[in-house]
Design a protein around this motif. Structure first.
Motif, PDB file in Angstrom:
ATOM      1  N   LYS A   4       0.861  -1.181   0.000  1.00 52.82           N
ATOM      2  CA  LYS A   4       0.000   0.000   0.000  1.00 52.82           C
ATOM      3  C   LYS A   4       0.896   1.229   0.000  1.00 52.82           C
ATOM      4  O   LYS A   4       2.123   1.122   0.068  1.00 52.82           O
ATOM      5  CB  LYS A   4      -0.901   0.013   1.243  1.00 52.82           C
ATOM      6  CG  LYS A   4      -1.763  -1.225   1.399  1.00 52.82           C
ATOM      7  CD  LYS A   4      -2.851  -1.262   0.374  1.00 52.82           C
ATOM      8  CE  LYS A   4      -3.754  -2.479   0.592  1.00 52.82           C
ATOM      9  NZ  LYS A   4      -4.713  -2.666  -0.462  1.00 52.82           N
ATOM     10  N   ASP A   5       0.322   2.426  -0.043  1.00 51.87           N
ATOM     11  CA  ASP A   5       1.116   3.656  -0.022  1.00 51.87           C
ATOM     12  C   ASP A   5       2.086   3.681   1.159  1.00 51.87           C
ATOM     13  O   ASP A   5       3.217   4.144   1.027  1.00 51.87           O
ATOM     14  CB  ASP A   5       0.203   4.880   0.051  1.00 51.87           C
ATOM     15  CG  ASP A   5      -0.547   5.131  -1.244  1.00 51.87           C
ATOM     16  OD1 ASP A   5      -0.150   4.561  -2.281  1.00 51.87           O
ATOM     17  OD2 ASP A   5      -1.526   5.892  -1.220  1.00 51.87           O
ATOM     18  N   SER A   6       1.654   3.200   2.315  1.00 48.58           N
ATOM     19  CA  SER A   6       2.513   3.222   3.496  1.00 48.58           C
ATOM     20  C   SER A   6       3.730   2.310   3.340  1.00 48.58           C
ATOM     21  O   SER A   6       4.733   2.490   4.026  1.00 48.58           O
ATOM     22  CB  SER A   6       1.712   2.815   4.733  1.00 48.58           C
ATOM     23  OG  SER A   6       1.205   1.507   4.580  1.00 48.58           O
ATOM     24  N   SER A   7       3.670   1.366   2.426  1.00 48.50           N
ATOM     25  CA  SER A   7       4.803   0.465   2.194  1.00 48.50           C
ATOM     26  C   SER A   7       5.983   1.196   1.579  1.00 48.50           C
ATOM     27  O   SER A   7       7.139   0.820   1.801  1.00 48.50           O
ATOM     28  CB  SER A   7       4.407  -0.666   1.241  1.00 48.50           C
ATOM     29  OG  SER A   7       3.265  -1.339   1.678  1.00 48.50           O
ATOM     30  N   ILE A   8       5.716   2.229   0.809  1.00 52.42           N
ATOM     31  CA  ILE A   8       6.771   2.926   0.080  1.00 52.42           C
ATOM     32  C   ILE A   8       7.799   3.517   1.037  1.00 52.42           C
ATOM     33  O   ILE A   8       9.011   3.392   0.821  1.00 52.42           O
ATOM     34  CB  ILE A   8       6.175   4.002  -0.844  1.00 52.42           C
ATOM     35  CG1 ILE A   8       5.368   3.316  -1.945  1.00 52.42           C
ATOM     36  CG2 ILE A   8       7.272   4.870  -1.449  1.00 52.42           C
ATOM     37  CD1 ILE A   8       4.584   4.261  -2.818  1.00 52.42           C
ATOM     38  N   LEU A   9       7.354   4.127   2.115  1.00 57.17           N
ATOM     39  CA  LEU A   9       8.283   4.729   3.076  1.00 57.17           C
ATOM     40  C   LEU A   9       9.171   3.657   3.706  1.00 57.17           C
ATOM     41  O   LEU A   9      10.384   3.837   3.814  1.00 57.17           O
ATOM     42  CB  LEU A   9       7.516   5.494   4.156  1.00 57.17           C
ATOM     43  CG  LEU A   9       8.373   6.150   5.233  1.00 57.17           C
ATOM     44  CD1 LEU A   9       9.334   7.160   4.624  1.00 57.17           C
ATOM     45  CD2 LEU A   9       7.497   6.815   6.268  1.00 57.17           C
ATOM     46  N   LYS A  10       8.596   2.546   4.101  1.00 55.07           N
ATOM     47  CA  LYS A  10       9.376   1.470   4.718  1.00 55.07           C
ATOM     48  C   LYS A  10      10.399   0.903   3.733  1.00 55.07           C
ATOM     49  O   LYS A  10      11.567   0.685   4.069  1.00 55.07           O
ATOM     50  CB  LYS A  10       8.443   0.351   5.189  1.00 55.07           C
ATOM     51  CG  LYS A  10       7.464   0.786   6.251  1.00 55.07           C
ATOM     52  CD  LYS A  10       6.438  -0.296   6.497  1.00 55.07           C
ATOM     53  CE  LYS A  10       5.310   0.232   7.344  1.00 55.07           C
ATOM     54  NZ  LYS A  10       4.209  -0.725   7.465  1.00 55.07           N
ATOM     55  N   ILE A  11       9.967   0.673   2.520  1.00 60.22           N
ATOM     56  CA  ILE A  11      10.850   0.105   1.506  1.00 60.22           C
ATOM     57  C   ILE A  11      11.927   1.111   1.115  1.00 60.22           C
ATOM     58  O   ILE A  11      13.098   0.749   0.943  1.00 60.22           O
ATOM     59  CB  ILE A  11      10.030  -0.388   0.297  1.00 60.22           C
ATOM     60  CG1 ILE A  11       9.203  -1.610   0.731  1.00 60.22           C
ATOM     61  CG2 ILE A  11      10.923  -0.721  -0.885  1.00 60.22           C
ATOM     62  CD1 ILE A  11       8.182  -2.074  -0.284  1.00 60.22           C
ATOM     63  N   ASP A  12      11.575   2.385   1.024  1.00 62.43           N
ATOM     64  CA  ASP A  12      12.545   3.419   0.683  1.00 62.43           C
ATOM     65  C   ASP A  12      13.671   3.474   1.716  1.00 62.43           C
ATOM     66  O   ASP A  12      14.832   3.649   1.357  1.00 62.43           O
ATOM     67  CB  ASP A  12      11.857   4.783   0.564  1.00 62.43           C
ATOM     68  CG  ASP A  12      12.827   5.870   0.148  1.00 62.43           C
ATOM     69  OD1 ASP A  12      13.495   5.710  -0.894  1.00 62.43           O
ATOM     70  OD2 ASP A  12      12.935   6.878   0.879  1.00 62.43           O
ATOM     71  N   CYS A  13      13.343   3.338   2.976  1.00 63.14           N
ATOM     72  CA  CYS A  13      14.369   3.341   4.026  1.00 63.14           C
ATOM     73  C   CYS A  13      15.355   2.188   3.835  1.00 63.14           C
ATOM     74  O   CYS A  13      16.564   2.359   3.979  1.00 63.14           O
ATOM     75  CB  CYS A  13      13.724   3.242   5.410  1.00 63.14           C
ATOM     76  SG  CYS A  13      12.812   4.706   5.886  1.00 63.14           S
ATOM     77  N   LEU A  14      14.839   1.029   3.499  1.00 58.14           N
ATOM     78  CA  LEU A  14      15.710  -0.131   3.283  1.00 58.14           C
ATOM     79  C   LEU A  14      16.591   0.062   2.052  1.00 58.14           C
ATOM     80  O   LEU A  14      17.797  -0.211   2.092  1.00 58.14           O
ATOM     81  CB  LEU A  14      14.870  -1.402   3.143  1.00 58.14           C
ATOM     82  CG  LEU A  14      14.121  -1.821   4.402  1.00 58.14           C
ATOM     83  CD1 LEU A  14      13.106  -2.911   4.076  1.00 58.14           C
ATOM     84  CD2 LEU A  14      15.094  -2.298   5.470  1.00 58.14           C
ATOM     85  N   VAL A  15      16.010   0.533   0.966  1.00 55.39           N
ATOM     86  CA  VAL A  15      16.767   0.769  -0.267  1.00 55.39           C
ATOM     87  C   VAL A  15      17.822   1.858  -0.036  1.00 55.39           C
ATOM     88  O   VAL A  15      18.974   1.722  -0.451  1.00 55.39           O
ATOM     89  CB  VAL A  15      15.827   1.128  -1.433  1.00 55.39           C
ATOM     90  CG1 VAL A  15      16.609   1.590  -2.647  1.00 55.39           C
ATOM     91  CG2 VAL A  15      14.953  -0.066  -1.789  1.00 55.39           C
ATOM     92  N   SER A  16      17.445   2.927   0.653  1.00 58.28           N
ATOM     93  CA  SER A  16      18.394   4.014   0.935  1.00 58.28           C
ATOM     94  C   SER A  16      19.565   3.526   1.782  1.00 58.28           C
ATOM     95  O   SER A  16      20.669   4.043   1.676  1.00 58.28           O
ATOM     96  CB  SER A  16      17.693   5.171   1.653  1.00 58.28           C
ATOM     97  OG  SER A  16      16.742   5.757   0.798  1.00 58.28           O
ATOM     98  N   GLY A  17      19.312   2.531   2.606  1.00 58.71           N
ATOM     99  CA  GLY A  17      20.359   1.949   3.440  1.00 58.71           C
ATOM    100  C   GLY A  17      21.219   0.924   2.716  1.00 58.71           C
ATOM    101  O   GLY A  17      22.118   0.334   3.301  1.00 58.71           O
ATOM    102  N   GLY A  18      20.906   0.687   1.442  1.00 57.60           N
ATOM    103  CA  GLY A  18      21.728  -0.223   0.651  1.00 57.60           C
ATOM    104  C   GLY A  18      21.177  -1.624   0.484  1.00 57.60           C
ATOM    105  O   GLY A  18      21.847  -2.491  -0.075  1.00 57.60           O
ATOM    106  N   ALA A  19      19.970  -1.861   0.936  1.00 60.56           N
ATOM    107  CA  ALA A  19      19.382  -3.199   0.817  1.00 60.56           C
ATOM    108  C   ALA A  19      19.041  -3.519  -0.634  1.00 60.56           C
ATOM    109  O   ALA A  19      18.611  -2.653  -1.391  1.00 60.56           O
ATOM    110  CB  ALA A  19      18.122  -3.306   1.672  1.00 60.56           C
TER     111      ALA A  19
END
Length: 101
Positions: A4-19
């Motif tokens: 959902k829209d709220s997933s984007i923030l969680k996933i963005d944090c992981l991607v930004s951290g190099g995941a």
């Protein structure tokens, strides 16, 4: 997971951290097609079916699960651990401990 829209923030944090993420929408709850499109545009690998993700990408370091759908329900293997994101599958993980090194 339920995308959902709220997933984007969680996933963005992981991607930004190099995941390096592999995302599979839940089979139990409908995900938002717009969210899936945004994730793909951002370069996140999204599979429609769990079986395809496992066949092409497993084993995973961590499995971030919802409803124990991956770790218990389909025995998706994790090298380092499992996280039940919504606690809806917590009782299943407690009853079926997953072995990790």
């Amino acid at each position: 997971c339920v995308l959902k829209d709220s997933s984007i923030l969680k996933i963005d944090c992981l991607v930004s951290g190099g995941a390096d993420l592999v995302v599979v929408p839940s089979e139990f709850v409908d995900s938002d097609s717009g969210t899936i499109a945004l994730l793909r545009e951002a370069g996140v690998t999204v599979y429609e079916r769990q079986e395809d993700a496992v066949a092409e990408c497993a084993p995973f370091d961590f499995v971030l699960d919802c409803c124990a759908e991956l770790g218990v329900g389909h025995s998706v293997k994790a090298r380092r651990g499992y996280v039940e994101l919504t606690q809806t599958g917590e009782i299943l993980f407690e009853a079926n401990p997953q072995s990790v090194p």
